[in-house]
Design a protein around this motif. Structure first.
Motif, PDB file in Angstrom:
ATOM      1  N   LEU A 128       0.809  -1.220   0.000  1.00  8.59           N
ATOM      2  CA  LEU A 128       0.000   0.000   0.000  1.00  8.59           C
ATOM      3  C   LEU A 128       0.842   1.269   0.000  1.00  8.59           C
ATOM      4  O   LEU A 128       0.450   2.283  -0.562  1.00  8.59           O
ATOM      5  CB  LEU A 128      -0.912   0.041   1.230  1.00  8.59           C
ATOM      6  N   TYR A 129       1.972   1.232   0.685  1.00 13.22           N
ATOM      7  CA  TYR A 129       2.778   2.429   0.892  1.00 13.22           C
ATOM      8  C   TYR A 129       4.219   2.187   0.495  1.00 13.22           C
ATOM      9  O   TYR A 129       4.696   1.060   0.512  1.00 13.22           O
ATOM     10  CB  TYR A 129       2.700   2.855   2.366  1.00 13.22           C
ATOM     11  N   LYS A 130       4.891   3.280   0.162  1.00 15.36           N
ATOM     12  CA  LYS A 130       6.271   3.194  -0.323  1.00 15.36           C
ATOM     13  C   LYS A 130       7.160   4.153   0.484  1.00 15.36           C
ATOM     14  O   LYS A 130       6.840   5.342   0.578  1.00 15.36           O
ATOM     15  CB  LYS A 130       6.289   3.571  -1.810  1.00 15.36           C
ATOM     16  N   PRO A 131       8.250   3.655   1.068  1.00 13.98           N
ATOM     17  CA  PRO A 131       9.167   4.542   1.780  1.00 13.98           C
ATOM     18  C   PRO A 131       9.968   5.379   0.795  1.00 13.98           C
ATOM     19  O   PRO A 131      10.017   5.029  -0.384  1.00 13.98           O
ATOM     20  CB  PRO A 131      10.077   3.578   2.544  1.00 13.98           C
ATOM     21  N   PRO A 132      10.568   6.447   1.219  1.00 15.74           N
ATOM     22  CA  PRO A 132      10.607   6.930   2.595  1.00 15.74           C
ATOM     23  C   PRO A 132       9.319   7.667   2.963  1.00 15.74           C
ATOM     24  O   PRO A 132       8.627   8.209   2.105  1.00 15.74           O
ATOM     25  CB  PRO A 132      11.796   7.900   2.595  1.00 15.74           C
ATOM     26  N   PHE A 133       9.040   7.672   4.270  1.00 14.38           N
ATOM     27  CA  PHE A 133       7.870   8.345   4.808  1.00 14.38           C
ATOM     28  C   PHE A 133       8.294   9.692   5.376  1.00 14.38           C
ATOM     29  O   PHE A 133       9.436   9.874   5.766  1.00 14.38           O
ATOM     30  CB  PHE A 133       7.234   7.485   5.909  1.00 14.38           C
ATOM     31  N   ARG A 134       7.356  10.628   5.415  1.00  8.85           N
ATOM     32  CA  ARG A 134       7.668  11.930   6.000  1.00  8.85           C
ATOM     33  C   ARG A 134       6.486  12.415   6.830  1.00  8.85           C
ATOM     34  O   ARG A 134       5.337  12.070   6.558  1.00  8.85           O
ATOM     35  CB  ARG A 134       8.028  12.939   4.916  1.00  8.85           C
ATOM     36  N   PHE A 135       6.799  13.203   7.825  1.00 15.96           N
ATOM     37  CA  PHE A 135       5.816  13.801   8.714  1.00 15.96           C
ATOM     38  C   PHE A 135       5.809  15.295   8.435  1.00 15.96           C
ATOM     39  O   PHE A 135       6.861  15.938   8.471  1.00 15.96           O
ATOM     40  CB  PHE A 135       6.212  13.525  10.174  1.00 15.96           C
ATOM     41  N   ASP A 136       4.650  15.860   8.117  1.00 17.84           N
ATOM     42  CA  ASP A 136       4.621  17.287   7.789  1.00 17.84           C
ATOM     43  C   ASP A 136       4.199  18.129   8.992  1.00 17.84           C
ATOM     44  O   ASP A 136       3.803  17.608  10.035  1.00 17.84           O
ATOM     45  CB  ASP A 136       3.761  17.561   6.554  1.00 17.84           C
ATOM     46  N   LYS A 137       4.277  19.433   8.833  1.00 25.37           N
ATOM     47  CA  LYS A 137       3.991  20.347   9.940  1.00 25.37           C
ATOM     48  C   LYS A 137       2.515  20.365  10.340  1.00 25.37           C
ATOM     49  O   LYS A 137       2.159  20.921  11.365  1.00 25.37           O
ATOM     50  CB  LYS A 137       4.463  21.759   9.588  1.00 25.37           C
ATOM     51  N   TYR A 138       1.651  19.757   9.556  1.00 26.78           N
ATOM     52  CA  TYR A 138       0.227  19.700   9.867  1.00 26.78           C
ATOM     53  C   TYR A 138      -0.168  18.413  10.590  1.00 26.78           C
ATOM     54  O   TYR A 138      -1.335  18.212  10.907  1.00 26.78           O
ATOM     55  CB  TYR A 138      -0.601  19.850   8.583  1.00 26.78           C
ATOM     56  N   GLY A 139       0.793  17.511  10.812  1.00 28.86           N
ATOM     57  CA  GLY A 139       0.527  16.288  11.548  1.00 28.86           C
ATOM     58  C   GLY A 139       0.197  15.076  10.704  1.00 28.86           C
ATOM     59  O   GLY A 139      -0.308  14.085  11.209  1.00 28.86           O
ATOM     60  N   TYR A 140       0.509  15.126   9.409  1.00 29.87           N
ATOM     61  CA  TYR A 140       0.226  14.003   8.525  1.00 29.87           C
ATOM     62  C   TYR A 140       1.503  13.230   8.219  1.00 29.87           C
ATOM     63  O   TYR A 140       2.577  13.819   8.090  1.00 29.87           O
ATOM     64  CB  TYR A 140      -0.383  14.482   7.201  1.00 29.87           C
ATOM     65  N   VAL A 141       1.373  11.917   8.059  1.00 30.02           N
ATOM     66  CA  VAL A 141       2.459  11.069   7.593  1.00 30.02           C
ATOM     67  C   VAL A 141       2.124  10.664   6.161  1.00 30.02           C
ATOM     68  O   VAL A 141       1.023  10.161   5.898  1.00 30.02           O
ATOM     69  CB  VAL A 141       2.635   9.808   8.474  1.00 30.02           C
ATOM     70  N   TRP A 142       3.054  10.903   5.250  1.00 28.58           N
ATOM     71  CA  TRP A 142       2.876  10.620   3.823  1.00 28.58           C
ATOM     72  C   TRP A 142       3.943   9.636   3.362  1.00 28.58           C
ATOM     73  O   TRP A 142       5.050   9.611   3.901  1.00 28.58           O
ATOM     74  CB  TRP A 142       3.029  11.903   3.004  1.00 28.58           C
ATOM     75  N   ASP A 143       3.629   8.844   2.332  1.00 30.05           N
ATOM     76  CA  ASP A 143       4.650   7.962   1.759  1.00 30.05           C
ATOM     77  C   ASP A 143       5.307   8.659   0.571  1.00 30.05           C
ATOM     78  O   ASP A 143       4.988   9.804   0.244  1.00 30.05           O
ATOM     79  CB  ASP A 143       4.074   6.596   1.403  1.00 30.05           C
ATOM     80  N   ALA A 144       6.226   7.967  -0.086  1.00 25.54           N
ATOM     81  CA  ALA A 144       6.984   8.548  -1.199  1.00 25.54           C
ATOM     82  C   ALA A 144       6.090   8.907  -2.387  1.00 25.54           C
ATOM     83  O   ALA A 144       6.449   9.770  -3.187  1.00 25.54           O
ATOM     84  CB  ALA A 144       8.073   7.579  -1.646  1.00 25.54           C
ATOM     85  N   ASP A 145       4.917   8.265  -2.502  1.00 26.23           N
ATOM     86  CA  ASP A 145       3.991   8.553  -3.597  1.00 26.23           C
ATOM     87  C   ASP A 145       2.875   9.511  -3.172  1.00 26.23           C
ATOM     88  O   ASP A 145       1.848   9.607  -3.843  1.00 26.23           O
ATOM     89  CB  ASP A 145       3.379   7.257  -4.126  1.00 26.23           C
ATOM     90  N   ASN A 146       3.074  10.196  -2.044  1.00 24.68           N
ATOM     91  CA  ASN A 146       2.103  11.143  -1.500  1.00 24.68           C
ATOM     92  C   ASN A 146       0.777  10.510  -1.092  1.00 24.68           C
ATOM     93  O   ASN A 146      -0.269  11.162  -1.141  1.00 24.68           O
ATOM     94  CB  ASN A 146       1.868  12.323  -2.453  1.00 24.68           C
ATOM     95  N   ASN A 147       0.806   9.245  -0.700  1.00 25.09           N
ATOM     96  CA  ASN A 147      -0.366   8.611  -0.115  1.00 25.09           C
ATOM     97  C   ASN A 147      -0.356   8.903   1.382  1.00 25.09           C
ATOM     98  O   ASN A 147       0.673   8.752   2.038  1.00 25.09           O
ATOM     99  CB  ASN A 147      -0.339   7.094  -0.326  1.00 25.09           C
ATOM    100  N   MET A 148      -1.505   9.333   1.931  1.00 21.20           N
ATOM    101  CA  MET A 148      -1.585   9.589   3.361  1.00 21.20           C
ATOM    102  C   MET A 148      -1.582   8.258   4.109  1.00 21.20           C
ATOM    103  O   MET A 148      -2.373   7.361   3.801  1.00 21.20           O
ATOM    104  CB  MET A 148      -2.858  10.374   3.703  1.00 21.20           C
ATOM    105  N   VAL A 149      -0.679   8.138   5.060  1.00 19.61           N
ATOM    106  CA  VAL A 149      -0.537   6.914   5.845  1.00 19.61           C
ATOM    107  C   VAL A 149      -1.216   7.070   7.206  1.00 19.61           C
ATOM    108  O   VAL A 149      -1.882   6.164   7.688  1.00 19.61           O
ATOM    109  CB  VAL A 149       0.954   6.571   6.037  1.00 19.61           C
TER     110      VAL A 149
END
Length: 90
Positions: free
Chosen positions: A11-32
């Motif tokens: 479902l998800y592809k690393p690397p993952f990132r945490f943004d300043k709004y509190g969301y975790v996204w994968d490398a393809d911009n899917n919300m995790v």
């Protein structure tokens, strides 16, 4: 047919990132996940997301539950690897 774990891992592809709004996204911009927690969710820090995309997939509820289990396992492994007993002492 791939197992539910294999499908959840896809479902998800690393690397993952945490943004300043509190969301975790994968490398393809899917919300995790996000940290938008309902006021009655005492002590919660994370909410598994992706239902909009996952809901159309086969075995959607099992798939999202498995993704949550995998995230919990990843957090456990990270904490155990980076938090020795000496560091955990108050």
């Amino acid at each position: 047919m791939p197992s539910i774990t294999d499908r959840a891992m896809a479902l998800y592809k690393p690397p993952f990132r945490f943004d300043k709004y509190g969301y975790v996204w994968d490398a393809d911009n899917n919300m995790v996940a996000d940290n938008h927690i309902e006021k009655d969710a005492d002590g919660a820090m994370l909410r598994v997301r992706g239902w909009g995309r996952i809901s159309y997939m086969e075995d959607a509820e099992q798939l999202q539950d498995e993704a949550g289990r995998i995230i919990a396992q990843a957090l456990t492994e990270y904490w155990e690897r980076h938090n020795t007993k000496e560091e955990a002492k108050p």
